[in-house]
Each structure stands twice: as structure tokens, then as C-alpha cells.
Scaffold this motif. Sequence first.
Motif, short mmCIF file in Angstrom:
data_model
loop_
_atom_site.label_atom_id
_atom_site.label_comp_id
_atom_site.label_asym_id
_atom_site.label_seq_id
_atom_site.Cartn_x
_atom_site.Cartn_y
_atom_site.Cartn_z
N SER A 492 0.90 -1.25 0.01
CA SER A 492 -0.25 -0.02 -0.02
C SER A 492 1.00 1.20 -0.11
O SER A 492 0.38 2.27 -0.60
CB SER A 492 -1.10 -0.15 1.24
OG SER A 492 -1.94 -1.01 1.32
N ILE A 493 1.99 1.12 0.57
CA ILE A 493 2.76 2.41 0.54
C ILE A 493 3.58 2.50 -0.59
O ILE A 493 4.06 3.56 -0.90
CB ILE A 493 3.57 2.50 1.85
CG1 ILE A 493 2.85 2.45 3.21
CG2 ILE A 493 4.77 3.64 2.13
CD1 ILE A 493 3.78 2.11 4.45
N THR A 494 4.35 1.45 -1.12
CA THR A 494 5.24 1.44 -2.10
C THR A 494 4.56 1.70 -3.51
O THR A 494 5.05 2.22 -4.26
CB THR A 494 6.12 0.18 -2.13
OG1 THR A 494 5.18 -0.93 -2.15
CG2 THR A 494 6.99 0.02 -0.72
N VAL A 495 3.29 1.53 -3.58
CA VAL A 495 2.64 1.63 -4.63
C VAL A 495 2.87 3.43 -5.09
O VAL A 495 2.81 3.68 -6.21
CB VAL A 495 1.19 1.46 -4.68
CG1 VAL A 495 0.41 2.25 -3.96
CG2 VAL A 495 0.42 1.51 -6.11
N LEU A 496 3.31 4.02 -3.95
CA LEU A 496 3.31 5.54 -4.17
C LEU A 496 4.85 5.90 -4.73
O LEU A 496 4.67 6.96 -5.05
CB LEU A 496 3.06 6.29 -3.03
CG LEU A 496 1.51 6.02 -2.25
CD1 LEU A 496 1.41 6.89 -1.17
CD2 LEU A 496 0.46 6.33 -3.56
#
Length: 575
Positions: A492-496
Motif C-alpha cells: 500500500s505504501i510502495t505503490v506511491l
Amino acid sequence: MKKLSFLLIVVMVYSCGNTAGESKKNDTQVSSKSQTSSDSQTTKTHSNNSSDRTTNSELNDLFNMGKGMLEASEKGETDFQLDTEMVLDMLEQSGVSRESMEKLINNPDSLKVLAQQAMKERQETQNAEEIVFLKGKISKEQLTSKNTSTGMSLEEAILIVQAESGPKATMAKLKKIDSLAGTNMMSQLDLTEAGYVMRDVERINEVPATTDEKREMEVLSKLSSQVHSDIEATKLLAELTRKEQDIESGKLNASPEYQRAIKFNKSIVNTYRNQIVRKATAAKKKFQQLNPDLYFGDDVGITYISSQKTAVYLPLGKLSFADKVVKFNHPKLLSQQVNNVLGEPDVIQGYDIEDITGIYSLGLAGTLTVQFEDNALTNVNGPDLYIFEIGQIEPTDLEISKDGKNWIKVGKIDGGTAEVDIGPFVKQGDLFYYVRLKDLKEESALPGADIDAIAAIGAAMRLNLDSQVLFDSGKSELKPEGVSTLKELVNSITVLKKGKVIVEGHTDDVGSETTNNALSLARAKSVSKALRQLIPSTQFKWQEKGYGESQPLVENDSDINRAKNRRVEILILPN
């Protein structure tokens, strides 16, 4: 500009229809209006059922669409996503001089006269009492008569040849048709005229569309011209392409009318997609010029098209939208459609004001409070919030809040302004999770502001973790199951791709303020350390904060509520 686009569509259909017909005005056995391009309306037949089936060609559909849009425009009942540049592109493809059309754009009165004349002439053709059959010089009686040397009508002979070798007209096929029918009429036509005849015979005798196909075609005619983003258009194109492939392979059995509808709507979607891509590129460029450091990555940001045809770039993409309706008040207690305001724009409009889905009308003096759960509203350069509303923006009061209790009045939005800059009302870096709208009692076709979606342009991702899952009571060391929970958050975080990660610790009101502040900060640091080990990317900057009991989600008046307040929140802001 809206009316101009509608008129241009009608003129395009008129031009397409008359190009082929001008050269045959002197033919006494057929109407010049029946001599349109291969996609024009099929003319009347000897059977009412056949007539119903033969009026569904693409050009006639497009004409009726243009007419409906023009009429709706006069009543102020529609917002259609076409701009002048796009219509000119379509006209150019139809063979109309771009230079001539650009001149007409500067003289809307003459354009309107031409459009009205086009509608009048086509309507007269459709309502003519005299039954006209086919293009070329073959009458209805000649086509259907069996008084031939072989006893077979031309119509029957055409169907036999088409079944054997397809619908395209060739001289060899024309000679064979004449041979079967014992005539010489078909071989005396040129291939263009013969093609008209063979195509119309095919459509008169084709299998009609099923009820399910007609229903799907009606939906497609709306969807194809009302896509809300490049991603949505691409998905619809892929679906239509898959249907075409299934039809070609025999996997899907479809009527000819349905097959034509798939092909036609595919071309419409492709046209709109090209327009959206141009607008999206410009909107993204403008945002990045204003905010060169506010960027989550190309895989995240999405541009959406509003009903005002405005391109709105959202750096957090689909995560940017309101997630929960907290409270609402409708003067007529209408609540069935209130959740339509959540998530991405999805309104679909018909020509009638009642034929609309995907919106919620506040009603006169109605109120609506929504919450951002997986994101937050923050101030950036330029607009920070966008209200996707249908039609003209009706006068509406807007407020924002961090906790849903203390509100900041941003002011009134109305007219053509759907975007809001919260900068003058907030401190830089403040995060807001609630938006409240109140209609200001102005009558319209749909009373009250008609909301499709609410999006944070200046946005931060927000993740909420239960401290009970992460830690033992009073402790700041992560439990094994807490580490597993953090591993699940990594995607969820690294998709950014990049950003500033703020890890916040929060407690309930049990214990002293000093103890709770120290515990909340220690827990934030434990979570931050674990996440940094799981996400080694240098594109993220990290910060830890401990708020103790100062920012409860709910009142600390029960064990259940205290458990909700014991949490760790992770915010990812554009870097």
C-alpha cells in the motif's frame, strides 16, 4: 461552446448524408435523401417489422443523437463532453472541409440555420408518404417481383449470392444475381449503387437484435460518450475489442445490428479517449508546474473529466475520493442515493433529466458530511479540493474539519467554480479528513447541488493501525503479529513510489499525559523502524510523532471507544 458542439454534430451528419446524394438528384425512382454513405439510414420497406429493423444504421443513430443533444441543450438539460477541436476532427474524417467549418464556428447563426435545415429535410424524408425502396434505379416492385423468367425475385437471388460469398458487391456477383433471377438489372448498376442495394436487402432480412442485445446497445450508447478517465476509456475499449474477437471466433453469437453497434461505439470511445489523453497531459503538466515536488509517481496519478469537461489531475488517483458518508440531511428525507457521492466519478446521463444515475442531490438547504478514511486533504499550490457536480455549480457552502467537530468555513462555491483553494483558511501542512456541504436554497431541475464525487487534489494517503494488534498493553515493542501486519502494508505504501512518511502514535486517556505522550512516540518509532527495514527505498523520507491522548477519534467514554483511540496512523504525503 456546448451548443456549438451539438450543432456541429448535426452538420456533420447532414454533410455525410448529402455528399453521396448530390450526384443523384435527378433520379426519379428514388429519393435523393436515401443516397447517403454506407452507414446511412435504411429506407422504408413493404413490412412494418422490416421497417423497424432497417432504421438502426450508425448514421441515423448519430443524427438522432445530435438532434436530441441540440434539443436538450436548448432546455439546459445536458452537459456533453465535446469540445470544438474534437468535433472538427470528426468532421474532417467525414470529408467536410475543416477550413469551412472553422469559418462557420465564427458565425453560429448561419451554423444553426444549416443544422435546422438538415434536421427538417431528414425528418421530411422519414415521414414521406411515398414508399421509396433502394438506392440506384431499382424499385421495390422490381426487387420483390417473382414475375421473372426463373420465377426467382432479385431479392431472393441477392440473398443466395450473399450467403455464398459475402455482402460486398463485385461485377461477378451482380452477373450471377441476374442469372439466378433471369434479369439484367443488377449488372447495369455501378458497384456503388449495387452495394447500396445488396446492403439494404441484407439488413431487411437479417436476424433482429434480441431484447438483451437491445438493452446492452442502449447502455453502450450512453457509456461510450461519457467516460470519466483515460483508464475507464481504455477498459471499455478492451471490453468492446474482446466482444469483437468473440464474435469473429464464433464464441459469441450476435445479431448483425449488435455487431454494428459494437463497432460504432468502439470508434466513439476511441475518439473520446484521444480527447481525454490530450486534456490529461495538459492538466498534469499544469499541476506539476505549480507543485514540482508533489508527485507520487505516474502509476498513481489519474486525470478525471468532470461534467463541465474540465480535466482534473489527482496525484493520488482513485485514493483521492471521499470514502464515507458521516451525516446528511435531505428536506424530503431522500437517502437511497447518498452513497453515490463516494468514490470515483461515475455519473451517466440520458437526454431526459430523470434519466441519470450516479449522483446525489442535496435538496434545497440539504447538508452532506463526508469523510476521507484512506487519505487526507491538505493545502498545495493551486486548487486543493474538487466537487464533481452535474451541470452548473449551484450555490453551496463548504466547510472542512480535522476531527468532524471543529469546522473551518471555506466559503461559498457556485457558478462555474467546482475547484476550491483552502490555502487562505488553513496552516501549511495541516491535514483535514472531513468536508461538509450545505445547499443555499436555489431552485433547479434537480433541486440542490447534484454531487457525483468529492476529491482531494492536495492529498495524503492515510493508514490506520490498531495498537492492540501491534503492541501489548503499555508496551512499545512490536508483537510478532504486529510485524506481520506491517508487512501487509508495504504494498500500500510502495505503490506511491516516493513521498514523506509520517508515523503518528495515539493513546486513550488512561494514565498521565506525560506517560501517554512518551508511549505514543515510542510506538511510532517502533513502527517507523520496522517499515524502513521493509521499505529500503531512499525515495521516502520518515518522521515520527507522538500525540498521546490529544487527538482521539471518538470520546473516551467506553472500553470500545478507548480501543479505537489507541492506534498508530501512517500518513504518506507527496515528496
